[in-house]
Motif scaffolding. Structure first.
Motif, mmCIF file in Angstrom:
data_model
loop_
_atom_site.group_PDB
_atom_site.id
_atom_site.type_symbol
_atom_site.label_atom_id
_atom_site.label_comp_id
_atom_site.label_asym_id
_atom_site.label_seq_id
_atom_site.Cartn_x
_atom_site.Cartn_y
_atom_site.Cartn_z
ATOM 1 N N UNK A 66 0.853 -1.190 0.000
ATOM 2 C CA UNK A 66 0.000 0.000 0.000
ATOM 3 C C UNK A 66 0.882 1.232 0.000
ATOM 4 N N UNK A 67 0.536 2.203 -0.840
ATOM 5 C CA UNK A 67 1.315 3.435 -0.921
ATOM 6 C C UNK A 67 0.346 4.607 -0.977
ATOM 7 N N UNK A 68 0.408 5.461 0.028
ATOM 8 C CA UNK A 68 -0.444 6.650 0.051
ATOM 9 C C UNK A 68 0.415 7.890 0.236
ATOM 10 N N UNK A 69 0.043 8.936 -0.488
ATOM 11 C CA UNK A 69 0.735 10.226 -0.369
ATOM 12 C C UNK A 69 -0.230 11.319 -0.818
ATOM 13 N N UNK A 70 0.289 12.507 -1.104
ATOM 14 C CA UNK A 70 -0.600 13.610 -1.499
ATOM 15 C C UNK A 70 -1.281 13.357 -2.846
ATOM 16 N N UNK A 71 -0.708 12.469 -3.662
ATOM 17 C CA UNK A 71 -1.292 12.175 -4.973
ATOM 18 C C UNK A 71 -2.157 10.906 -4.982
ATOM 19 N N UNK A 72 -1.935 10.035 -4.007
ATOM 20 C CA UNK A 72 -2.683 8.773 -3.958
ATOM 21 C C UNK A 72 -3.274 8.616 -2.560
#
Length: 195
Positions: free
Chosen positions: A50-56
């Motif tokens: 799982x990868x979350x950031x300001x774009x995802x």
């Protein structure tokens, strides 16, 4: 009936793969099964991270275009079959990563503001076929049935799937594991299951 089989083991010479072949063989001889689709997570190169950031953002997982084909597979299936080993008392990290991403809010369930959400995958059924080195009753007596509770209650019931069947096979690295009998049990189930 349409069947989606999610296979999670890196070795095609494994016992898990032998069970996968029995699922396919039994299904091919069942007049009630119109289609069987196999998703081999390792062969597919599925990314479980799982990868979350300001774009995802996590709340957008249900519309992530990279996961669209996997969402379609789940939606099209009447029965979802998971074939995997039990490692450290639970499914492999690869399968858990698939679950984390695929059983997302607004796809598999919808929050209603109360204690429990609305399950959006109602009407489907699930079969879990798992193997482990330890004895059959090890998860029940030593781990408080954690594997089945995780899969049945924390996952499938949460998303609206009530019909869940387990084939949880123990002592599978032993010469006394009765492999052929267990493989035939799975074959016979898929040969005759009607819904």
């Amino acid at each position: 009936m349409k069947v989606l089989v999610i296979y999670t083991h890196p070795n095609h010479k494994s016992l898990s793969y032998a069970f996968l072949k029995k699922v396919i063989q039994g299904s091919s001889e069942n007049i009630h099964i119109a289609d069987v689709q196999v998703l081999d997570l390792y062969e597919e190169g599925f990314d479980p991270v799982l990868m979350f950031n300001e774009n995802k953002r996590r709340r957008d997982m249900h519309i992530d275009p990279k996961l669209a084909k996997y969402r379609e597979q789940i939606l099209n299936a009447d029965k979802i079959v998971f074939v995997y080993p039990i490692w450290w008392g639970r499914p492999p990290a690869m399968l858990l990563g698939y679950i984390d991403q695929m059983f997302a809010s607004n796809f598999a369930y919808k929050d209603k503001g109360g204690m429990l959400p609305e399950g959006l995958l109602k009407g489907k059924s699930v079969v879990c076929i798992s193997t482990m080195k330890g004895p059959k009753f090890y998860p029940l007596y030593w781990l408080n049935n954690a594997h089945k509770v995780l899969m049945r209650k924390a996952l499938f019931q949460y998303v609206g799937i009530r019909k869940v069947k387990f084939f949880e096979f123990g002592s599978m690295e032993s010469s006394k594991g009765r492999h052929e009998k267990k493989l035939n049990q799975v074959f016979q189930y898929f040969k005759s299951v009607a819904h």
